[in-house]
Design a protein around this motif. Sequence first.
Motif, short mmCIF file in Angstrom:
data_model
loop_
_atom_site.label_atom_id
_atom_site.label_comp_id
_atom_site.label_asym_id
_atom_site.label_seq_id
_atom_site.Cartn_x
_atom_site.Cartn_y
_atom_site.Cartn_z
N SER A 1 2.15 6.01 -2.97
CA SER A 1 3.17 6.86 -3.57
C SER A 1 2.87 7.13 -5.04
N ARG A 2 2.41 6.12 -5.74
CA ARG A 2 2.06 6.28 -7.16
C ARG A 2 0.86 7.21 -7.30
N ILE A 3 -0.11 7.08 -6.41
CA ILE A 3 -1.28 7.95 -6.45
C ILE A 3 -0.86 9.40 -6.19
N ARG A 4 -0.01 9.61 -5.18
CA ARG A 4 0.47 10.96 -4.88
C ARG A 4 1.23 11.54 -6.08
N LEU B 1 -1.53 2.09 -11.65
CA LEU B 1 -1.40 2.43 -10.23
C LEU B 1 -0.86 1.27 -9.42
N LEU B 2 -1.20 0.06 -9.80
CA LEU B 2 -0.81 -1.12 -9.03
C LEU B 2 0.53 -1.72 -9.45
N GLN B 3 1.12 -1.23 -10.53
CA GLN B 3 2.31 -1.89 -11.07
C GLN B 3 3.46 -2.03 -10.08
N ASP B 4 3.64 -1.09 -9.19
CA ASP B 4 4.72 -1.19 -8.20
C ASP B 4 4.35 -2.09 -7.04
N SER B 5 3.07 -2.36 -6.89
CA SER B 5 2.58 -3.13 -5.76
C SER B 5 2.54 -4.63 -6.03
N LEU B 6 2.48 -4.97 -7.30
CA LEU B 6 2.32 -6.38 -7.66
C LEU B 6 3.66 -7.00 -8.00
N ILE C 1 -4.36 7.03 2.40
CA ILE C 1 -4.10 6.19 1.23
C ILE C 1 -2.72 6.50 0.67
N GLU C 2 -2.41 7.78 0.48
CA GLU C 2 -1.13 8.18 -0.10
C GLU C 2 0.05 7.77 0.78
N ARG C 3 -0.15 7.73 2.09
CA ARG C 3 0.92 7.31 2.99
C ARG C 3 0.98 5.79 3.16
N GLY C 4 0.04 5.09 2.54
CA GLY C 4 0.02 3.63 2.65
C GLY C 4 -0.50 3.12 3.97
N GLU C 5 -1.23 3.95 4.68
CA GLU C 5 -1.74 3.59 6.00
C GLU C 5 -3.10 2.90 5.94
N ARG C 6 -3.80 3.06 4.84
CA ARG C 6 -5.14 2.47 4.70
C ARG C 6 -5.26 1.77 3.37
N SER C 7 -6.03 0.70 3.38
CA SER C 7 -6.37 0.04 2.13
C SER C 7 -7.55 0.79 1.52
N LEU C 8 -7.90 0.45 0.31
CA LEU C 8 -9.01 1.13 -0.33
C LEU C 8 -9.85 0.13 -1.10
N TYR D 1 0.81 -1.22 0.00
CA TYR D 1 0.00 0.00 0.00
C TYR D 1 0.85 1.27 0.00
N LYS D 2 2.07 1.19 0.50
CA LYS D 2 2.95 2.36 0.45
C LYS D 2 3.31 2.71 -0.99
N LYS D 3 3.62 1.69 -1.78
CA LYS D 3 3.96 1.93 -3.19
C LYS D 3 2.74 2.42 -3.96
N LEU D 4 1.58 1.84 -3.67
CA LEU D 4 0.36 2.29 -4.33
C LEU D 4 0.08 3.74 -3.97
#
Length: 110
Positions: A8-11, A64-69, A38-45, A3-6
Amino acid sequence: MDYKKLGSRIREERLKLNLTQEILAEDINISVSYIGQIERGERSLSLDTLFKLAHRLGVTIDYLLQDSLKTSKENSINQFANLINNRSQKQIQMALDMIKVLFSHLDNKD
């Protein structure tokens, strides 16, 4: 899921559009504190929120998910298959030729 990478990508995408967290949150009908988490990766969405974010930011969900997977060879092959789906044989051959040149260049660098 990372979620941190996600987040970060959103930010990163939000900032490219010069959007504040407040504007983005308002546009997709969530709270400012939630977008910050969400941007800090503290919460799922939820998938719905992810869809709204991607749509508002003008990017795809897979982007958006490419860094997370984690990627695997099979996943990469499926991505290549999706890229050539509905392409003409001439276009497919052109893409293959380009990949061959790319790999040849990479092999010469090693």
